[in-house]
Scaffold this active site. Structure first.
Site, PDB file in Angstrom:
ATOM      1  N   PHE A 131     -14.022  25.670  33.879  1.00 53.07           N
ATOM      2  CA  PHE A 131     -14.609  25.317  35.162  1.00 53.07           C
ATOM      3  C   PHE A 131     -16.042  25.866  35.199  1.00 53.07           C
ATOM      4  O   PHE A 131     -16.251  27.054  34.916  1.00 53.07           O
ATOM      5  CB  PHE A 131     -13.761  25.932  36.277  1.00 53.07           C
ATOM      6  CG  PHE A 131     -14.126  25.462  37.651  1.00 53.07           C
ATOM      7  CD1 PHE A 131     -13.824  24.179  38.069  1.00 53.07           C
ATOM      8  CD2 PHE A 131     -14.779  26.305  38.532  1.00 53.07           C
ATOM      9  CE1 PHE A 131     -14.152  23.745  39.347  1.00 53.07           C
ATOM     10  CE2 PHE A 131     -15.111  25.885  39.811  1.00 53.07           C
ATOM     11  CZ  PHE A 131     -14.806  24.592  40.218  1.00 53.07           C
ATOM     12  N   ASP A 203      -8.095  33.047  34.352  1.00 54.88           N
ATOM     13  CA  ASP A 203      -8.290  32.355  35.626  1.00 54.88           C
ATOM     14  C   ASP A 203      -7.053  31.479  35.841  1.00 54.88           C
ATOM     15  O   ASP A 203      -6.761  30.581  35.038  1.00 54.88           O
ATOM     16  CB  ASP A 203      -9.574  31.517  35.579  1.00 54.88           C
ATOM     17  CG  ASP A 203      -9.882  30.870  36.924  1.00 54.88           C
ATOM     18  OD1 ASP A 203      -8.935  30.628  37.711  1.00 54.88           O
ATOM     19  OD2 ASP A 203     -11.065  30.587  37.188  1.00 54.88           O
ATOM     20  N   TYR A 228      -6.040  28.170  47.696  1.00 54.00           N
ATOM     21  CA  TYR A 228      -6.137  26.903  48.450  1.00 54.00           C
ATOM     22  C   TYR A 228      -5.669  25.694  47.652  1.00 54.00           C
ATOM     23  O   TYR A 228      -5.673  24.593  48.158  1.00 54.00           O
ATOM     24  CB  TYR A 228      -7.558  26.679  48.990  1.00 54.00           C
ATOM     25  CG  TYR A 228      -8.675  26.714  47.955  1.00 54.00           C
ATOM     26  CD1 TYR A 228      -8.869  25.663  47.057  1.00 54.00           C
ATOM     27  CD2 TYR A 228      -9.558  27.786  47.895  1.00 54.00           C
ATOM     28  CE1 TYR A 228      -9.897  25.691  46.139  1.00 54.00           C
ATOM     29  CE2 TYR A 228     -10.597  27.825  46.975  1.00 54.00           C
ATOM     30  CZ  TYR A 228     -10.758  26.775  46.099  1.00 54.00           C
ATOM     31  OH  TYR A 228     -11.774  26.812  45.177  1.00 54.00           O
ATOM     32  N   LYS A 229      -5.281  25.904  46.400  1.00 52.06           N
ATOM     33  CA  LYS A 229      -4.788  24.785  45.585  1.00 52.06           C
ATOM     34  C   LYS A 229      -3.263  24.722  45.731  1.00 52.06           C
ATOM     35  O   LYS A 229      -2.756  24.392  46.785  1.00 52.06           O
ATOM     36  CB  LYS A 229      -5.265  24.945  44.151  1.00 52.06           C
ATOM     37  CG  LYS A 229      -6.790  24.787  44.042  1.00 52.06           C
ATOM     38  CD  LYS A 229      -7.367  25.068  42.677  1.00 52.06           C
ATOM     39  CE  LYS A 229      -8.882  24.817  42.706  1.00 52.06           C
ATOM     40  NZ  LYS A 229      -9.580  25.362  41.541  1.00 52.06           N
ATOM     41  N   ARG A 377      -7.884  12.114  38.359  1.00 49.85           N
ATOM     42  CA  ARG A 377      -6.981  13.266  38.319  1.00 49.85           C
ATOM     43  C   ARG A 377      -5.892  13.106  39.356  1.00 49.85           C
ATOM     44  O   ARG A 377      -6.172  12.801  40.515  1.00 49.85           O
ATOM     45  CB  ARG A 377      -7.801  14.519  38.657  1.00 49.85           C
ATOM     46  CG  ARG A 377      -7.757  15.589  37.632  1.00 49.85           C
ATOM     47  CD  ARG A 377      -8.594  16.791  37.953  1.00 49.85           C
ATOM     48  NE  ARG A 377      -8.932  17.062  39.340  1.00 49.85           N
ATOM     49  CZ  ARG A 377      -9.293  18.267  39.792  1.00 49.85           C
ATOM     50  NH1 ARG A 377      -9.300  19.300  38.971  1.00 49.85           N
ATOM     51  NH2 ARG A 377      -9.631  18.438  41.045  1.00 49.85           N
TER      52      ARG A 377
HETATM   53  C1  LIG Z   1     -10.970  25.725  41.642  1.00 48.37           C
HETATM   54  C2  LIG Z   1     -11.445  26.648  40.605  1.00 48.37           C
HETATM   55  C3  LIG Z   1     -12.314  27.691  40.927  1.00 48.37           C
HETATM   56  C4  LIG Z   1     -12.891  27.784  42.301  1.00 48.37           C
HETATM   57  O1  LIG Z   1     -13.652  28.902  42.521  1.00 48.37           O
HETATM   58  P1  LIG Z   1     -14.295  29.143  43.961  1.00 48.37           P
HETATM   59  O2  LIG Z   1     -14.889  30.464  43.876  1.00 48.37           O
HETATM   60  O3  LIG Z   1     -13.178  29.008  44.959  1.00 48.37           O
HETATM   61  O4  LIG Z   1     -15.289  28.047  44.202  1.00 48.37           O
HETATM   62  C5  LIG Z   1     -12.651  28.600  39.927  1.00 48.37           C
HETATM   63  N1  LIG Z   1     -12.157  28.471  38.676  1.00 48.37           N
HETATM   64  C6  LIG Z   1     -11.336  27.446  38.341  1.00 48.37           C
HETATM   65  C7  LIG Z   1     -10.812  27.352  36.963  1.00 48.37           C
HETATM   66  C8  LIG Z   1     -10.968  26.499  39.292  1.00 48.37           C
HETATM   67  O5  LIG Z   1     -10.167  25.501  38.959  1.00 48.37           O
END
Ligand SMILES: *Cc1c(COP(=O)(O)O)cnc(C)c1O
Length: 416
Positions: A131, A203, A228-229, A377
């Site tokens: 990401f 992560d 939030y996911k 997705r």
């Molecule tokens: C969704 C996601 C994030 C989101 O990070 P935020 O700090 O909430 O913007 C970070 N890493 C991964 C791998 C994600 O999928």
């Protein structure tokens, strides 16, 4: 290939089916985007009202104690811990994933720099397909430290093994890739990193609440992730950070705010890190958003990650099979691994007009999302998704593709 009736029969025998009733699901919508923003637990609506009307409006500042606002990060962390194979006292819910990653990476680099055997190491290993924010945080911190840290961006999971070597100080990986849903071997990669003398940060943004994770069993070092996911905490709800108990006493990060202080209300002019996982905190949290995380977490106490994983694989298997049989005439390409042990809980499919096809799906009530380049997705959340939903979603996709009911070359909206 299953018929729609066979999918309905699967729904009738699904042990997780009753949990669907815990969520507010808009009529007529098939929501395949719980990997990006989870749906609303019904309990969140009444909890939000209670928070605003009672705890905030009526009790005001007394609610920090009376309503337990101050303890929310640790109390929610304890509740989340079993979902990622951790124990109470090892997790806090706080800040964002990006910020927690910054803290974890800063803390890990510091531990390595104080250890004579690893002090000279300068390489941080991650995947190029990670990401972007994760990569940016590592770039930002390395540049800020100005001590010669370099990022080694690995191009495929197969190359990871070789890339983690005796120059590596910290390995920073996302367990389930946000684009492809490729899942790494958390235990195997952790063991390899340790054999090379590196520390590892995982992560878990697309893992927590989606796939079983065993951080302690794997002997991992640090982990961060979203609420939030798949955890249905609400838009922008605070994230989590886990620090292995053996590192907690040596864990220091530069965001040393008063919530992480050993005695926050002593108002001491010098910082002294709190004990245990509390030192991962920084400052005052968005209490309303933080408190709602509990409504999502509570639903998980009615099942377990084994049952969730079983249904997740059944849903994604069904989707892949239906897409490949029904839409075989169309230029679709699976971008997600077929092997169960390599697959998270979403499925990505490439189509040359992926953006336009996804827009048509959304117009017809099938909500997925789009990631460059060409990737549609589809997230599968076992708590509220039915097998018949999967069948209906593929039916709609088939219809759109077969009737070419999409407009090529559309301009992108801000959030895809
Ligand atoms: C969704 C996601 C994030 C989101 O990070 P935020 O700090 O909430 O913007 C970070 N890493 C991964 C791998 C994600 O999928």
């Amino acid at each position: 290939m299953l018929s729609r009736n066979e999918c309905v029969a699967l729904d009738q025998h699904d042990p997780l089916a009753p949990l669907r009733n815990e969520f507010l699901l808009p009529e007529g919508l098939i929501y395949l985007d719980g990997n990006s923003l989870g749906v609303t637990p019904k309990a969140s609506v009444s909890r939000a009202r209670q928070l605003v009307q009672h705890e905030w409006a009526a009790n005001l500042i007394q609610s920090w104690n009376k309503a337990g606002w101050f303890d929310l990060p640790t109390r929610l962390g304890d509740k989340l811990a079993p979902l990622i194979g951790a124990n109470a006292g090892e997790v806090v819910v706080t800040d964002s994933t990006s910020i927690n990653l910054f803290k974890a990476l800063a803390g890990a680099l510091r531990i390595q720099s104080l250890e004579p055997a690893t002090a000279q190491r300068k390489v941080i290993v991650t995947e190029r397909s990670n990401f972007p924010s994760d990569i940016y945080i590592a770039q930002g911190l390395s540049q800020w430290l100005n001590r010669g840290y370099q990022l080694r961006l690995v191009d495929s999971p197969e190359e990871l093994h070789e890339a983690i070597d005796s120059d590596t100080t910290v390995v920073m990986l996302t367990h389930v890739n946000y684009r492809s849903a490729h899942m790494l071997d958390l235990q195997g990669v952790t063991a390899h990193a340790h054999r090379q003398g590196a520390l590892i940060i995982w992560d878990l943004a697309h893992s927590a609440g989606a796939v079983p994770v065993e951080l302690n069993l794997a002997n991992a070092d640090f982990a961060v992730g979203c609420t939030y996911k798949y955890l249905n905490g609400g838009p922008g709800s605070p994230a989590f950070i886990w620090v292995a108990p053996r590192h907690q006493a040596h864990f220091f990060h530069p965001l040393s705010g008063w919530w992480g202080h050993a005695a926050p209300f002593a108002m001491d002019p010098s910082y002294q890190a709190g004990s245990g996982i509390k030192r991962a905190l920084c400052g005052t949290q968005p209490v309303i958003s933080l408190a709602l995380v509990e409504c999502g977490l509570d639903i998980f106490s009615r099942t377990d990650m084994g049952a969730i994983r079983k249904k997740s694989l059944a849903l994604t298997d069904l989707f892949i099979d239906l897409v490949e049989t029904r839409c075989a005439m169309h230029p679709l390409k699976l971008a997600t691994p077929r092997e169960h042990h390599l697959r998270g809980s979403h499925v990505s499919v490439e189509h040359p007009d992926g953006y336009a096809v996804m827009q048509s799906l959304i117009e017809r009530g099938v909500i997925g999302d789009y990631r460059e380049p060409h990737i549609m997705r589809f997230g599968f959340t076992p708590l509220y998704l039915r097998f018949s939903d999967v069948w209906d979603a593929v039916d709609t996709l088939f219809d759109i593709l077969d009737s070419s009911a999409y407009q090529s070359g559309q301009a992108r909206v801000a959030v895809t």
